[in-house]
Write an enzyme that holds these catalytic residues in place. Structure first.
Site, PDB file in Angstrom:
ATOM      1  N   CYS A  81      50.978  42.643  33.765  1.00 21.10           N
ATOM      2  CA  CYS A  81      50.809  41.239  33.350  1.00 21.10           C
ATOM      3  C   CYS A  81      50.426  41.171  31.873  1.00 21.10           C
ATOM      4  CB  CYS A  81      49.745  40.566  34.199  1.00 21.10           C
ATOM      5  SG  CYS A  81      50.163  40.472  35.948  1.00 21.10           S
ATOM      6  N   SER A 119      40.556  38.043  39.950  1.00 23.98           N
ATOM      7  CA  SER A 119      41.575  38.650  39.118  1.00 23.98           C
ATOM      8  C   SER A 119      41.181  38.495  37.656  1.00 23.98           C
ATOM      9  CB  SER A 119      42.919  37.960  39.363  1.00 23.98           C
ATOM     10  OG  SER A 119      43.848  38.287  38.356  1.00 23.98           O
ATOM     11  N   CYS A 123      54.768  46.638  37.172  1.00 27.64           N
ATOM     12  CA  CYS A 123      53.890  47.418  36.295  1.00 27.64           C
ATOM     13  C   CYS A 123      54.295  48.882  36.235  1.00 27.64           C
ATOM     14  CB  CYS A 123      52.446  47.331  36.778  1.00 27.64           C
ATOM     15  SG  CYS A 123      51.851  45.703  37.221  1.00 27.64           S
ATOM     16  N   LYS A 166      44.236  48.550  39.419  1.00 29.31           N
ATOM     17  CA  LYS A 166      43.309  49.571  39.912  1.00 29.31           C
ATOM     18  C   LYS A 166      43.767  50.973  39.563  1.00 29.31           C
ATOM     19  CE  LYS A 166      41.504  45.970  41.473  1.00 29.31           C
ATOM     20  NZ  LYS A 166      42.669  45.158  41.052  1.00 29.31           N
TER      21      LYS A 166
END
Length: 567
Positions: free
Chosen positions: A195, A471, A50, A125
């Protein structure tokens, strides 16, 4: 009168000679020292795919700041990969990282008296952590998402990392071979970026646009697209415009109305249940009480119109290809589901930003008149089992009701052993407790368990209830964030094997068929909330963290710091 910038407290005057010497030691000259100082904060690093494109984007933002008359100062903070910390004790640190990010960005900006801020984030987060910092600091600021990964291709279909989680369960049941899973493992995440599905990162990226903290069109742009550099440069230019115009500032942008807009975008896209945790936390930073009750109201009245994974078929790149988040915003605005007069970082309103957006394509994003469902893709459940609420993602569910006996576990590890052995029965309501913000501590995500259950073909044949989190990639009859948590005396801590539990998402209820008298007797006898002694970060977090329904925050809320008043 010319505005005095915050940074002048470190640069102006005879007694600031040593300060200027430090700045010159970084290569700054008189002209650079005289300009406003803009922090460019990222979570760049090699902890997860990410974040691996953020340093390059930050470099482009710095070019934008310099071109618009500022002096950029780049710094980084932490990120915890949910993917790599999943299903072991490392996950206890994931939600904690949100607070550390907000605290560390606040620390640097206040200590160095920066005049403005550009924030880059990409992993789950990190997005709310950066937005919380922006709200707390209330300096001119722009948020920029780093972008999602492109989907992989496997046997002629698009796949994401979620497919690899569920593939593990499929191997256990004989529905997939190890060779097939190895091929999927290598195909499901082909580029850097977050993702690809509408998991937590993409959900909160959409929130950043809908709330007005990010530039229009920035959220769904894939991480590897060259256009990201232009977006980053514009972010740098925009923060300088905000500084010159004295706003709008984050506390002008984050209002009850814009928080309702954020909730609506989550509901309309079947977004991550984690938004129900993060939005109250962001509100808390500006002094607004915005609880799970408020979130529930918006979820209940907003139609679900985007067919996105994990409950649907499409990913972030597909949304970008039809016009991005602005397509969803415009559709909701036209149907009266958003407050169009909310101000944004562009200086224009949300409605003005979305005025030229395309209409929904009808497949990836539907019109409100042809919604997937009339209410949002996420529901807040209440009842004698979760009096302060719990969250269920209903997007993609075949049935909205479930009834069965409780199968109780005191932690995730105990449950995982039973699931791996497949020694649980269809019809069970699997309960994992002592995993809340305080009880974990850290409120772990349960994707490892839920994906394994789904991969074993048991996705809607059992339900799962926890005071931990899920998740954004979780699907199935999975209820999380149960409040109050077991560690503070919540009813989930009183459950015993076999207790009849009923879940009705249509009625937004979750109940256990045990009398109040019996529950009171169990409470008087005490609950099993034992855990090993704590130290370090976990000890501090457990001592400070509040309940999930209020955002699991660790401080008392917005206060005006003395320098805010002075400058």
């Amino acid at each position: 009168m010319k505005q005095k910038h915050r940074s002048r407290i470190t640069t102006d005057g005879l007694d600031r000679t040593p300060h200027r010497a430090f700045l010159r030691g970084m290569g700054l000259d008189d002209a650079a020292i005289a300009r406003p100082f803009i922090g460019v904060a990222t979570t760049a690093g090699e902890m997860t795919p990410c974040n691996m494109g953020l340093a390059e984007q930050a470099a482009s933002a710095k070019i934008g700041v310099e071109a618009a008359g500022g002096t950029p100062r780049e710094f980084t903070t932490i990120s915890v990969s949910d993917g790599l910390s999943m299903n072991h004790a490392g996950m206890k640190f994931s939600l904690i990282s949100r607070e550390i990010i907000a605290d560390s960005v606040e620390t640097v900006v206040r200590a160095h008296a920066y005049d403005g801020l550009v924030c880059f984030a990409a992993c789950d987060k990190t997005l709310p952590g950066m937005m919380m910092a922006m709200a707390r600091l209330n300096v001119p600021a722009v948020f920029t998402y780093g972008g999602s990964a492109l989907p992989g291709r496997f046997r002629g279909r698009d796949v994401t990392v979620l497919d690899s989680y569920e593939g593990v369960g499929a191997v256990m049941t004989g529905d997939m071979t190890l060779d097939d899973l190895a091929e999927l493992e290598r195909a499901c995440l082909p580029t850097i970026g977050a993702c690809a599905g509408q998991f937590t990162a993409n959900t909160m990226a959409m929130v950043s646009e809908a709330m007005g903290l990010a530039l229009p069109g920035s959220a769904m742009l894939p991480a590897v697209y060259a256009q990201r550099q232009a977006v980053a440069r514009l972010a740098g230019e925009t923060v300088m415009a905000l500084l010159q115009n004295s706003g709008p500032l984050p506390r002008d942008i984050i209002t009850r109305a814009s928080l309702e807009n954020a909730c609506a975008i989550v509901a309309a896209t079947g977004g991550s249940t984690n938004a129900g945790l993060h939005l109250p936390a962001i509100a808390h930073e500006v002094g607004l009480s915005f609880t799970l009750d408020h979130v529930a109201e918006i979820f209940a009245r907003t139609p679900h119109i985007a067919d996105l994974k994990p409950g649907g078929r499409f990913v972030a790149k597909d949304v970008f290809d039809i016009g991005g988040v602005q397509v969803v915003i415009k559709a909701l605005l036209d149907a009266g589901h958003l407050h169009g007069d909310c101000v944004t970082v562009t200086g224009r309103t949300l409605a003005e930003n979305a005025a030229g957006a395309p209409d929904p394509d009808g497949t990836i994003v539907r019109s409100v008149s042809n919604a997937i469902s009339p209410t949002g893709g996420v529901v807040v459940l209440r009842g004698n089992l979760c009096p302060d609420g719990a969250l269920l993602k209903v997007a993609g569910l075949n049935s909205l009701t479930f009834e069965g006996p409780a199968l109780v576990f005191e932690n995730e590890e105990a449950c995982m052993r039973v699931v791996q052995d497949r020694s649980y029965q269809p019809g069970s309501v699997i309960v994992i407790r002592n995993e809340g913000p305080k009880g974990g501590p850290g409120m772990r995500e349960m994707l490892g368990v839920t994906a394994l259950i789904y991969g074993q073909g048991m996705g809607e044949k059992v339900a799962l209830l926890t005071d931990g989190r899920f998740s954004g990639a979780t699907r199935g009859m999975c209820i999380g964030y149960a409040s109050p948590e077991a560690a503070v005396g919540g009813p989930i801590g009183l459950l015993r094997d076999g207790d009849p539990i009923r879940i009705d998402a249509a009625a937004a209820t979750i109940t256990v068929d045990v009398s109040h008298k019996e529950l009171a007797a169990r409470a008087a006898a005490g609950q099993n909330t034992t855990r090993p002694p704590l130290a370090g970060t976990l000890e501090k977090y457990a001592a400070l963290v509040g309940p999930a329904n209020l955002g699991a925050v660790t401080h008392s809320g917005n206060v005006v710091w003395e320098r805010d008043e002075q400058l």
